[in-house]
Each structure stands twice: as structure tokens, then as C-alpha cells.
Write an enzyme that holds these catalytic residues in place. Sequence first.
Site, PDB file in Angstrom:
ATOM      1  N   HIS A 109      11.397 -37.140   8.216  1.00 47.36           N
ATOM      2  CA  HIS A 109      11.457 -35.685   8.034  1.00 47.36           C
ATOM      3  C   HIS A 109      10.364 -35.039   8.895  1.00 47.36           C
ATOM      4  O   HIS A 109       9.230 -35.510   8.918  1.00 47.36           O
ATOM      5  CB  HIS A 109      11.238 -35.340   6.557  1.00 47.36           C
ATOM      6  CG  HIS A 109      11.373 -33.873   6.287  1.00 47.36           C
ATOM      7  ND1 HIS A 109      12.591 -33.231   6.231  1.00 47.36           N
ATOM      8  CD2 HIS A 109      10.429 -32.915   6.084  1.00 47.36           C
ATOM      9  CE1 HIS A 109      12.392 -31.941   6.015  1.00 47.36           C
ATOM     10  NE2 HIS A 109      11.087 -31.731   5.918  1.00 47.36           N
ATOM     11  N   ASP A 145      14.059 -34.665   0.074  1.00 47.95           N
ATOM     12  CA  ASP A 145      12.796 -34.840   0.805  1.00 47.95           C
ATOM     13  C   ASP A 145      11.615 -35.089  -0.139  1.00 47.95           C
ATOM     14  O   ASP A 145      10.469 -34.770   0.210  1.00 47.95           O
ATOM     15  CB  ASP A 145      12.505 -33.632   1.709  1.00 47.95           C
ATOM     16  CG  ASP A 145      13.589 -33.420   2.763  1.00 47.95           C
ATOM     17  OD1 ASP A 145      14.160 -34.416   3.227  1.00 47.95           O
ATOM     18  OD2 ASP A 145      13.865 -32.247   3.105  1.00 47.95           O
TER      19      ASP A 145
END
Length: 210
Positions: A109, A145
Site C-alpha cells: 500500500h 488496509d
Amino acid sequence: MLKIAVLISGVGSNLQAILDAINAKNIDAQVIAIISNRTKAKGLDRAREHKIPAYVIPSRKNQSRQEYDQGLSEVINRLNPDLIVLAGFMRILTEEFVNQFTGKLINIHPSLLPKYKGLDTHQRAIDAGDTEHGCSVHFVTPELDGGPIIAQALVSIEKNDDIQSLSAKVQAQEHKLYPLVVEWFANKQLELLEDKIFFNNELLSKPHCI
Ligand code: GAR
């Protein structure tokens, strides 16, 4: 040898970095499949170049997230990889999907998680006046996430940075960070036990930083 399935939606530069590290014999692993949700993902060219089987699984109109993920998990279960690498796979995965692959599903990410989950991470870091930014590799859990962070790479944000320059800096770090984490998997140095990361059999108290 570690068998890896890589999931992509776009360019696949992280996929390429991993393939390069395997070809350079830095990682004892084989990418057994490249899976894309987008027919036109540029990363699919890399499958052809490296003679790796490619699977394109586009979403159908009116298909639920559950239905899509079920189809995806059927393909993955048939392939039976040791590690599933999300490399710019731009879909939100269902809890049912994620829970099937606990401990062998990782994602990269473009932010220093837990900061800036979701999209537009570079712009948000610039807008916030941050002087530091970077990328994170984490185990995937049902929270978007939000899974345990394995490692991060830092870049500095300079006054004249814009999205393009910042994203280039972050991607350069991603191409170092992701192959390194995959190498740890191949060496059996990483394990997830009850949401905690163990590195070389010891509890990892904070993410590795490169
Ligand atoms: C990477 O920068 C990755 O961090 C990001 O997509 C890009 C894919 O690039 N992933 C996410 O934003 C996931 N939330 P690539 O296709 O060239 O590897």
C-alpha cells in the site's frame, strides 16, 4: 520452492520487481500464476514475456462482491499457492475471501500505514503537509488496509514534490520492499499467528523499516 500467485489490476511494476528478484536468484520462488481483474492490465504482458500462466477474471454486471470473490478463490484454490501477493489489485476483498487465506495473503500500500488507508494517498500526504511518506507491506485481514504491518519504506516529501514526483519516489521504494518481504517468505522467516507477526520465530514488535 515457494509457489506464488500475484494479483494485479494495472501496470504490474511490483510484479516485475518480484520476477526480477527471482530471476536474479535473490528469491527461491516461482510465480505460478498472474491473475488480473482487468482484461487490459498492462501487467498481463509480463505474464506472456515470462511464460507464466495468466488468468483474467473480470467482474460481471450485477455480480455481487461475494460472487466475484468466490470465483476468484476457486481459481486460487485450484492453483494452491503458498503465497498470494496483491500487487496493485484494486478491488476490496470480502471477509470470506480474506479469511480463507490468513497468513498467506499480503498487500503493498502506498502510504505509511495506518496513515492514509484507501485511495489518493500521495495527494493526501502532500495536502497534510507531511514531510515523510512511503509504502507498507502488510498481511491482509478483513479490515481494508488494516492488517498487521510487516515492513515499511520511507521517502521524504520535499517542497517541490507533486503527485508524479512523489509517486515515482514511493514506487522506487516499493520495488525494493516487496521483493524483500517475499524473500523472507521464501526463507520461511515470516509467520502470522493470531494477528501477530513472527520474524525468525520472534514477535515483531514494530514493522521492519528500510
Ligand atoms: C502500487 O503503487 C501499489 O502500492 C498500489 O498500486 C500500485 C500498483 O502499481 N496499490 C494500492 O494502491 C492498493 N491499495 P504496479 O501495478 O505498477 O505494481
